[in-house]
Design an enzyme around this catalytic site. Sequence first.
Site, PDB file in Angstrom:
ATOM      1  N   GLY A 112      17.312 -27.327  -8.030  1.00 18.81           N
ATOM      2  CA  GLY A 112      18.156 -26.157  -7.830  1.00 18.81           C
ATOM      3  C   GLY A 112      19.256 -26.410  -6.818  1.00 18.81           C
ATOM      4  O   GLY A 112      19.059 -27.145  -5.855  1.00 18.81           O
ATOM      5  N   ARG A 176      16.171 -31.293 -13.944  1.00 18.14           N
ATOM      6  CA  ARG A 176      14.821 -31.399 -13.393  1.00 18.14           C
ATOM      7  C   ARG A 176      13.977 -32.438 -14.132  1.00 18.14           C
ATOM      8  O   ARG A 176      12.753 -32.384 -14.107  1.00 18.14           O
ATOM      9  CB  ARG A 176      14.140 -30.031 -13.432  1.00 18.14           C
ATOM     10  CG  ARG A 176      14.854 -28.972 -12.588  1.00 18.14           C
ATOM     11  CD  ARG A 176      14.127 -27.644 -12.606  1.00 18.14           C
ATOM     12  NE  ARG A 176      14.837 -26.622 -11.850  1.00 18.14           N
ATOM     13  CZ  ARG A 176      14.695 -26.423 -10.539  1.00 18.14           C
ATOM     14  NH1 ARG A 176      13.868 -27.185  -9.849  1.00 18.14           N
ATOM     15  NH2 ARG A 176      15.378 -25.470  -9.921  1.00 18.14           N
ATOM     16  N   ASP A 206      11.426 -31.641  -3.026  1.00 24.43           N
ATOM     17  CA  ASP A 206      10.213 -32.455  -3.025  1.00 24.43           C
ATOM     18  C   ASP A 206      10.008 -33.194  -4.344  1.00 24.43           C
ATOM     19  O   ASP A 206       9.642 -34.374  -4.356  1.00 24.43           O
ATOM     20  CB  ASP A 206       8.989 -31.606  -2.669  1.00 24.43           C
ATOM     21  CG  ASP A 206       8.829 -30.383  -3.563  1.00 24.43           C
ATOM     22  OD1 ASP A 206       9.764 -30.056  -4.314  1.00 24.43           O
ATOM     23  OD2 ASP A 206       7.756 -29.756  -3.504  1.00 24.43           O
ATOM     24  N   ASP A 207      10.251 -32.527  -5.480  1.00 27.28           N
ATOM     25  CA  ASP A 207      10.125 -33.215  -6.771  1.00 27.28           C
ATOM     26  C   ASP A 207      11.128 -34.360  -6.887  1.00 27.28           C
ATOM     27  O   ASP A 207      10.808 -35.449  -7.374  1.00 27.28           O
ATOM     28  CB  ASP A 207      10.335 -32.235  -7.926  1.00 27.28           C
ATOM     29  CG  ASP A 207       9.115 -31.367  -8.179  1.00 27.28           C
ATOM     30  OD1 ASP A 207       8.028 -31.724  -7.698  1.00 27.28           O
ATOM     31  OD2 ASP A 207       9.251 -30.330  -8.851  1.00 27.28           O
ATOM     32  N   LYS A 233      17.157 -31.989   0.249  1.00 21.06           N
ATOM     33  CA  LYS A 233      17.940 -30.787  -0.038  1.00 21.06           C
ATOM     34  C   LYS A 233      16.960 -29.728  -0.503  1.00 21.06           C
ATOM     35  O   LYS A 233      16.387 -29.829  -1.573  1.00 21.06           O
ATOM     36  CB  LYS A 233      18.983 -31.096  -1.125  1.00 21.06           C
ATOM     37  CG  LYS A 233      19.797 -29.928  -1.633  1.00 21.06           C
ATOM     38  CD  LYS A 233      19.164 -29.074  -2.710  1.00 21.06           C
ATOM     39  CE  LYS A 233      18.432 -29.797  -3.787  1.00 21.06           C
ATOM     40  NZ  LYS A 233      17.684 -28.831  -4.676  1.00 21.06           N
ATOM     41  N   THR A 234      16.691 -28.748   0.320  1.00 19.68           N
ATOM     42  CA  THR A 234      15.725 -27.734  -0.087  1.00 19.68           C
ATOM     43  C   THR A 234      15.991 -26.427   0.640  1.00 19.68           C
ATOM     44  O   THR A 234      16.433 -26.432   1.790  1.00 19.68           O
ATOM     45  CB  THR A 234      14.287 -28.200   0.199  1.00 19.68           C
ATOM     46  OG1 THR A 234      13.376 -27.157  -0.142  1.00 19.68           O
ATOM     47  CG2 THR A 234      14.097 -28.567   1.661  1.00 19.68           C
ATOM     48  N   ILE A 235      15.751 -25.327  -0.040  1.00 19.21           N
ATOM     49  CA  ILE A 235      15.811 -24.013   0.601  1.00 19.21           C
ATOM     50  C   ILE A 235      14.401 -23.475   0.803  1.00 19.21           C
ATOM     51  O   ILE A 235      14.215 -22.341   1.241  1.00 19.21           O
ATOM     52  CB  ILE A 235      16.646 -23.012  -0.231  1.00 19.21           C
ATOM     53  CG1 ILE A 235      16.031 -22.813  -1.621  1.00 19.21           C
ATOM     54  CG2 ILE A 235      18.092 -23.473  -0.336  1.00 19.21           C
ATOM     55  CD1 ILE A 235      16.714 -21.726  -2.435  1.00 19.21           C
ATOM     56  N   ASP A 236      13.394 -24.296   0.481  1.00 18.99           N
ATOM     57  CA  ASP A 236      12.001 -23.856   0.544  1.00 18.99           C
ATOM     58  C   ASP A 236      11.274 -24.338   1.798  1.00 18.99           C
ATOM     59  O   ASP A 236      10.131 -23.947   2.033  1.00 18.99           O
ATOM     60  CB  ASP A 236      11.231 -24.356  -0.687  1.00 18.99           C
ATOM     61  CG  ASP A 236      11.849 -23.860  -1.982  1.00 18.99           C
ATOM     62  OD1 ASP A 236      12.277 -22.696  -2.009  1.00 18.99           O
ATOM     63  OD2 ASP A 236      11.907 -24.634  -2.951  1.00 18.99           O
TER      64      ASP A 236
END
Length: 245
Positions: A112, A176, A206-207, A233-236
């Site tokens: 994403g 993805r 993470d993936d 790169k993550t917003i989680d």
Amino acid sequence: MVTSASSADEHLHNIQAVRRKVEHELKLNISVAELSPLHQQRLLYIPRMPPLLRGAFRVVFGDRTSAAYDVEEIEKRFPKLFGQPVVKIVPNSGGPVTIGKKLRIGVVLSGGPAPGGHNVISGLFDHLHERNKDSELIGFVNGPSGIIDCNYNILTSQSIDPFRNQGGFHLLGSGRTKIETEEQFAMAREAAKKCELDGLVFVGGDDTNTNAMLLAEDFKAYNIDTKVIGVPKTIDGDLRNTYIE
């Protein structure tokens, strides 16, 4: 009149912003006035560069790394990668800023969209060409499937500049796809060899970084010289360790 350091920095920033605006109008063959006010303001922003990366630097290898848990299982799954040393970048006083060797680096956006993806690409592009003007940045299209299918574009200032400081993953697109089967790994190896990649940068969560680890392990097993790098790169908030906030 006495000018403070902060006001001097602000004045310099404004000059650089005006220069950037003119450069964009020349390079893109469009009028900046045709862009939205938000797009204009984002284009004029100049990210601050860490002082360490402005000049010559060198790599120093530190202690052997390990895992926070499931150590034996992870070491068994990644025998080629496990235990690699911590890498630190330190100033190299008096050393050359340029790199003699022409580099070919691949980059892929995955998962994403999150803020900063486009600036990772523009930062890679700027650094490569500051060090060696003949280096090339290769953008794989629509996520990891672009690596498998060897679907890529050679990135230029004309293609990158409109996306500087902009959100989204529109420059390359995202995906993805997981690199899982032996056929997929074999196709990725062929893409790395065909493009003569010195490095391959994954930008994702993470993936995505799991994909990067699996591919790096495979490349080492098959003596592929391409270095694989994962940019978190993550917003989680699901990529945390000692070195990532």
